[in-house]
Design an enzyme around this catalytic site. Structure first.
Site, PDB file in Angstrom:
ATOM      1  N   LEU A   5     -23.330   7.763   1.279  1.00 16.92           N
ATOM      2  CA  LEU A   5     -24.353   7.922   2.313  1.00 16.92           C
ATOM      3  C   LEU A   5     -23.879   7.551   3.727  1.00 16.92           C
ATOM      4  N   SER A  20     -16.868  -3.283  -9.467  1.00 17.82           N
ATOM      5  CA  SER A  20     -17.968  -2.542  -8.828  1.00 17.82           C
ATOM      6  C   SER A  20     -19.258  -2.740  -9.604  1.00 17.82           C
ATOM      7  N   ALA A  21     -20.378  -2.628  -8.904  1.00 14.51           N
ATOM      8  CA  ALA A  21     -21.695  -2.680  -9.544  1.00 14.51           C
ATOM      9  C   ALA A  21     -21.842  -1.566 -10.575  1.00 14.51           C
ATOM     10  N   ARG A  57     -29.642  13.755  -6.839  1.00  9.39           N
ATOM     11  CA  ARG A  57     -28.243  13.946  -7.252  1.00  9.39           C
ATOM     12  C   ARG A  57     -28.130  13.497  -8.710  1.00  9.39           C
ATOM     13  N   PRO A  58     -27.592  14.365  -9.583  1.00  9.91           N
ATOM     14  CA  PRO A  58     -27.497  13.988 -11.001  1.00  9.91           C
ATOM     15  C   PRO A  58     -26.753  12.660 -11.153  1.00  9.91           C
ATOM     16  N   ASP A  83       4.492   2.126  -4.264  1.00  4.64           N
ATOM     17  CA  ASP A  83       3.507   2.528  -5.260  1.00  4.64           C
ATOM     18  C   ASP A  83       3.511   1.494  -6.385  1.00  4.64           C
ATOM     19  N   LYS A 140     -12.885   0.681 -13.973  1.00  4.28           N
ATOM     20  CA  LYS A 140     -13.284  -0.674 -13.565  1.00  4.28           C
ATOM     21  C   LYS A 140     -13.692  -1.491 -14.794  1.00  4.28           C
ATOM     22  N   TYR A 153     -14.017   6.955 -12.907  1.00  5.09           N
ATOM     23  CA  TYR A 153     -13.742   5.859 -11.962  1.00  5.09           C
ATOM     24  C   TYR A 153     -14.396   4.571 -12.462  1.00  5.09           C
ATOM     25  N   PHE A 173     -21.372  -4.279  -4.400  1.00  3.55           N
ATOM     26  CA  PHE A 173     -22.449  -3.299  -4.425  1.00  3.55           C
ATOM     27  C   PHE A 173     -22.068  -2.182  -3.422  1.00  3.55           C
ATOM     28  N   ASN A 174     -22.761  -1.938  -2.346  1.00  2.00           N
ATOM     29  CA  ASN A 174     -22.374  -0.791  -1.502  1.00  2.00           C
ATOM     30  C   ASN A 174     -21.741  -1.254  -0.186  1.00  2.00           C
ATOM     31  N   ASP A 179       0.866  -1.178   0.000  1.00  2.00           N
ATOM     32  CA  ASP A 179       0.000   0.000   0.000  1.00  2.00           C
ATOM     33  C   ASP A 179       0.903   1.228   0.000  1.00  2.00           C
TER      34      ASP A 179
HETATM   35  P1  NAD Z   1      -9.507   2.445  -0.093  1.00  4.84           P
HETATM   36  O1  NAD Z   1      -9.165   3.736  -0.741  1.00  4.84           O
HETATM   37  O2  NAD Z   1      -9.883   2.458   1.343  1.00  4.84           O
HETATM   38  O3  NAD Z   1      -8.318   1.405  -0.307  1.00  4.84           O
HETATM   39  C1  NAD Z   1      -7.511   1.385  -1.452  1.00  4.84           C
HETATM   40  C2  NAD Z   1      -6.073   1.361  -0.993  1.00  4.84           C
HETATM   41  O4  NAD Z   1      -5.210   1.331  -2.137  1.00  4.84           O
HETATM   42  C3  NAD Z   1      -5.675   2.602  -0.174  1.00  4.84           C
HETATM   43  O5  NAD Z   1      -5.134   2.196   1.074  1.00  4.84           O
HETATM   44  C4  NAD Z   1      -4.635   3.324  -1.034  1.00  4.84           C
HETATM   45  O6  NAD Z   1      -3.650   3.950  -0.253  1.00  4.84           O
HETATM   46  C5  NAD Z   1      -4.097   2.181  -1.885  1.00  4.84           C
HETATM   47  N1  NAD Z   1      -3.567   2.589  -3.214  1.00  4.84           N
HETATM   48  C6  NAD Z   1      -4.176   3.356  -4.147  1.00  4.84           C
HETATM   49  N2  NAD Z   1      -3.380   3.493  -5.215  1.00  4.84           N
HETATM   50  C7  NAD Z   1      -2.224   2.790  -4.960  1.00  4.84           C
HETATM   51  C8  NAD Z   1      -1.032   2.557  -5.679  1.00  4.84           C
HETATM   52  N3  NAD Z   1      -0.806   3.083  -6.875  1.00  4.84           N
HETATM   53  N4  NAD Z   1      -0.062   1.781  -5.100  1.00  4.84           N
HETATM   54  C9  NAD Z   1      -0.253   1.245  -3.869  1.00  4.84           C
HETATM   55  N5  NAD Z   1      -1.374   1.447  -3.147  1.00  4.84           N
HETATM   56  C10 NAD Z   1      -2.354   2.207  -3.688  1.00  4.84           C
HETATM   57  O7  NAD Z   1     -10.683   1.781  -0.970  1.00  4.84           O
HETATM   58  P2  NAD Z   1     -11.641   0.566  -0.602  1.00  4.84           P
HETATM   59  O8  NAD Z   1     -12.984   1.122  -0.282  1.00  4.84           O
HETATM   60  O9  NAD Z   1     -10.973  -0.350   0.334  1.00  4.84           O
HETATM   61  O10 NAD Z   1     -11.758  -0.112  -2.035  1.00  4.84           O
HETATM   62  C11 NAD Z   1     -10.894  -1.156  -2.442  1.00  4.84           C
HETATM   63  C12 NAD Z   1     -11.148  -1.478  -3.898  1.00  4.84           C
HETATM   64  O11 NAD Z   1     -12.531  -1.832  -4.073  1.00  4.84           O
HETATM   65  C13 NAD Z   1     -10.889  -0.302  -4.849  1.00  4.84           C
HETATM   66  O12 NAD Z   1     -10.325  -0.809  -6.042  1.00  4.84           O
HETATM   67  C14 NAD Z   1     -12.280   0.240  -5.102  1.00  4.84           C
HETATM   68  O13 NAD Z   1     -12.373   0.892  -6.338  1.00  4.84           O
HETATM   69  C15 NAD Z   1     -13.110  -1.035  -5.078  1.00  4.84           C
HETATM   70  N6  NAD Z   1     -14.519  -0.784  -4.741  1.00  4.84           N
HETATM   71  C16 NAD Z   1     -14.804  -0.084  -3.600  1.00  4.84           C
HETATM   72  C17 NAD Z   1     -16.133   0.195  -3.296  1.00  4.84           C
HETATM   73  C18 NAD Z   1     -16.476   0.996  -2.063  1.00  4.84           C
HETATM   74  O14 NAD Z   1     -17.583   1.506  -1.962  1.00  4.84           O
HETATM   75  N7  NAD Z   1     -15.603   1.110  -1.070  1.00  4.84           N
HETATM   76  C19 NAD Z   1     -17.182  -0.244  -4.139  1.00  4.84           C
HETATM   77  C20 NAD Z   1     -16.837  -0.982  -5.275  1.00  4.84           C
HETATM   78  C21 NAD Z   1     -15.501  -1.237  -5.575  1.00  4.84           C
HETATM   79  C1  UD1 Z   2     -21.660   5.417  -5.474  1.00  3.86           C
HETATM   80  C2  UD1 Z   2     -20.997   5.393  -6.833  1.00  3.86           C
HETATM   81  C3  UD1 Z   2     -20.476   4.007  -7.146  1.00  3.86           C
HETATM   82  C4  UD1 Z   2     -19.565   3.510  -6.031  1.00  3.86           C
HETATM   83  C5  UD1 Z   2     -20.338   3.564  -4.714  1.00  3.86           C
HETATM   84  C6  UD1 Z   2     -19.450   3.178  -3.551  1.00  3.86           C
HETATM   85  C7  UD1 Z   2     -22.087   7.102  -8.160  1.00  3.86           C
HETATM   86  C8  UD1 Z   2     -22.982   7.362  -9.324  1.00  3.86           C
HETATM   87  N1  UD1 Z   2     -21.924   5.823  -7.841  1.00  3.86           N
HETATM   88  O1  UD1 Z   2     -22.789   4.609  -5.510  1.00  3.86           O
HETATM   89  O2  UD1 Z   2     -19.756   4.023  -8.358  1.00  3.86           O
HETATM   90  O3  UD1 Z   2     -19.141   2.188  -6.305  1.00  3.86           O
HETATM   91  O4  UD1 Z   2     -20.781   4.912  -4.486  1.00  3.86           O
HETATM   92  O5  UD1 Z   2     -20.219   2.769  -2.460  1.00  3.86           O
HETATM   93  O6  UD1 Z   2     -21.544   8.013  -7.554  1.00  3.86           O
HETATM   94  N2  UD1 Z   2     -27.444   9.641  -0.757  1.00  3.86           N
HETATM   95  C9  UD1 Z   2     -28.116  10.676  -0.100  1.00  3.86           C
HETATM   96  N3  UD1 Z   2     -27.361  11.607   0.543  1.00  3.86           N
HETATM   97  C10 UD1 Z   2     -26.006  11.587   0.581  1.00  3.86           C
HETATM   98  C11 UD1 Z   2     -25.319  10.531  -0.089  1.00  3.86           C
HETATM   99  C12 UD1 Z   2     -26.089   9.588  -0.767  1.00  3.86           C
HETATM  100  O7  UD1 Z   2     -29.330  10.726  -0.116  1.00  3.86           O
HETATM  101  O8  UD1 Z   2     -25.379  12.480   1.178  1.00  3.86           O
HETATM  102  C13 UD1 Z   2     -28.244   8.579  -1.445  1.00  3.86           C
HETATM  103  C14 UD1 Z   2     -27.968   8.440  -2.930  1.00  3.86           C
HETATM  104  O9  UD1 Z   2     -28.822   9.260  -3.673  1.00  3.86           O
HETATM  105  C15 UD1 Z   2     -28.234   6.938  -3.135  1.00  3.86           C
HETATM  106  C16 UD1 Z   2     -27.818   6.291  -1.801  1.00  3.86           C
HETATM  107  O10 UD1 Z   2     -27.863   7.352  -0.847  1.00  3.86           O
HETATM  108  O11 UD1 Z   2     -29.614   6.705  -3.318  1.00  3.86           O
HETATM  109  C17 UD1 Z   2     -26.430   5.677  -1.816  1.00  3.86           C
HETATM  110  O12 UD1 Z   2     -25.494   6.651  -2.283  1.00  3.86           O
HETATM  111  P1  UD1 Z   2     -23.917   6.412  -2.238  1.00  3.86           P
HETATM  112  O13 UD1 Z   2     -23.532   5.944  -0.878  1.00  3.86           O
HETATM  113  O14 UD1 Z   2     -23.261   7.650  -2.747  1.00  3.86           O
HETATM  114  O15 UD1 Z   2     -23.669   5.186  -3.217  1.00  3.86           O
HETATM  115  P2  UD1 Z   2     -24.103   4.973  -4.755  1.00  3.86           P
HETATM  116  O16 UD1 Z   2     -24.653   6.224  -5.330  1.00  3.86           O
HETATM  117  O17 UD1 Z   2     -24.944   3.758  -4.816  1.00  3.86           O
END
Ligand code: NAD
Ligand code: UD1
Length: 332
Positions: free
Chosen positions: A200, A124-125, A290-291, A58, A153, A149, A178-179, A31
């Site tokens: 959220l 991601s979804a 939100r758009p 990195d 993916k 972003y 998903f979330n 990391d």
């Molecule tokens: P996070 O940001 O908490 O963790 C990602 C880690 O990767 C961080 O610790 C960051 O320092 C490290 N990193 C980034 N670029 C790097 C690089 N070039 N070299 C080395 N380390 C690097 O994110 P997360 O929520 O744990 O997500 C993990 C993965 O899952 C990501 O690929 C994210 O896109 C994917 N994902 C996350 C969500 C979500 O909602 N959290 C949803 C769908 C997919």
């Molecule tokens: C978003 C990302 C998705 C990403 C995911 C991570 C977009 C279009 N999608 O999904 O790519 O993988 O986050 O978890 O940005 N909401 C509120 N108030 C807030 C924040 C959110 O009402 O302050 C609502 C949103 O309208 C939505 C729900 O809560 O209905 C979830 O939102 P969010 O947590 O941002 O996730 P996603 O939009 O599903």
């Protein structure tokens, strides 16, 4: 078994390190601390009672990855590392394409050179885009992504498909989350968004802790039972366990799985549950949609259940309790 966990100090990576260690699998963490803190390592050691090898490298620099593979007999890689903020990716797309794509390509090149051809990739979804029905299954084609972003993916999924087509001795597991929400029940590790959160659950946390005053609920006029948006929230510990099951059980070849609960929860349901289980009030107001947001989507997770023997075990109540427990711990 030794597993390289890229992004292993981040939100999902850190919880996965715990579950790997619980199964007697040795995680090696890389990391660059871009979105995580080194102190997470101590927390991981405290939770598991084990020591972990951390490379603060990195992944866009190939020599770094080479060094890790030269020093360790790695069996498989779980690739979490990447940037993940949707809004930031719209403002700075090159930063996202550069980090997410280059790190993945370099990693795959080194894996190929070392004949390590087992990979689990965090997708991601968001790659589904908008579909005709809200229940997303792996059989559906990828849709149009709505942010750079999301496009990274989708592009990486395509790169992995092309790689597999060129050499089917690779075993590639694409996991579409998903979330992901919640935190470890120890209260030691959880989600750490930078600045004002966009998602959220982290936003609810800031309002609960008093750091932010009011939650804006983006629209209550969607065609859903209470008018607010519906998503499939998954506890990060369930998600982490899904990675272990995928490593242990996935068939050979290239396989894609949704990791989710299969159940939709509305924004208001989540807020109400958070208030009830934690005995707190969340100030909120309804604002414009939100758009780019979709009204409703959730997963069909049956493929992961049938092939990996995995399903979620934790409830929305557990998610709300554990997330707040982590936040409270930080405040003390
Ligand atoms: P996070 O940001 O908490 O963790 C990602 C880690 O990767 C961080 O610790 C960051 O320092 C490290 N990193 C980034 N670029 C790097 C690089 N070039 N070299 C080395 N380390 C690097 O994110 P997360 O929520 O744990 O997500 C993990 C993965 O899952 C990501 O690929 C994210 O896109 C994917 N994902 C996350 C969500 C979500 O909602 N959290 C949803 C769908 C997919
Ligand atoms: C978003 C990302 C998705 C990403 C995911 C991570 C977009 C279009 N999608 O999904 O790519 O993988 O986050 O978890 O940005 N909401 C509120 N108030 C807030 C924040 C959110 O009402 O302050 C609502 C949103 O309208 C939505 C729900 O809560 O209905 C979830 O939102 P969010 O947590 O941002 O996730 P996603 O939009 O599903």
């Amino acid at each position: 078994m030794k597993i390289l966990v890229t992004g292993g100090l981040g939100f999902i990576g850190s919880h996965t390190v715990v579950e790997l260690a619980n199964e007697g699998i040795e995680p090696i963490i890389v990391d660059n601390l871009y979105n995580s803190k080194e102190e997470v390592l101590e927390k991981l050691e405290k939770i598991t009672g084990k020591k972990f090898n951390l490379y603060k490298y990195d992944l866009t620099e190939k020599e770094n990855i080479e060094r890790i593979f030269n020093e360790n007999e790695i069996d498989a890689v779980i690739h979490f590392a990447g940037y993940k903020a949707v809004g930031e990716s719209v403002k700075n797309p090159l930063m996202y394409y550069s980090n997410n794509l280059i790190s993945t390509i370099k990693l795959l090149e080194v894996m190929k050179n070392h004949n390590v051809k087992n990979l689990v990739f965090s997708s991601s979804a968001t790659v589904y885009g908008m579909q005709e029905t809200p229940k997303y299954t792996e059989k559906m084609k990828r849709g149009d992504t709505t942010s750079p972003y999301g496009t990274t993916k989708a592009m990486i999924e395509k790169i992995l498909e092309d790689l597999y087509a060129s050499d089917n001795s690779w075993n590639i597991i694409i996991l579409r989350y998903f979330n992901p929400v919640g935190a470890h029940s120890s209260g030691l590790i959880g989600e750490e968004p930078n600045g004002i959160p966009n998602n959220l659950m982290p936003y609810i946390m800031k309002v609960a802790s008093g750091e932010l005053e009011t939650l804006n609920i983006f629209g209550d006029d969607y065609p859903t039972p209470d008018g607010t948006g519906i998503r499939d929230y998954i506890h990060v510990v369930d998600l982490a366990k899904g990675h272990v099951k995928a490593l242990q059980k996935a068939p050979k070849g290239l396989n894609v799985y949704n990791l989710a609960s299969g159940k939709g929860t509305s924004v208001l349901e989540l807020v109400n549950t958070f208030e009830r289980v934690n005995n707190l009030k969340i100030n909120y107001k309804i604002v414009e949609r939100r758009p780019g947001d979709l009204a409703e989507y959730y997963a069909d997770p049956t493929k992961a259940y049938k092939e990996l023997g995995w399903k979620t075990e934790k409830t929305i109540e557990d998610i709300c309790r554990d997330a707040w427990n982590y936040e409270k711990n930080k405040m003390n």
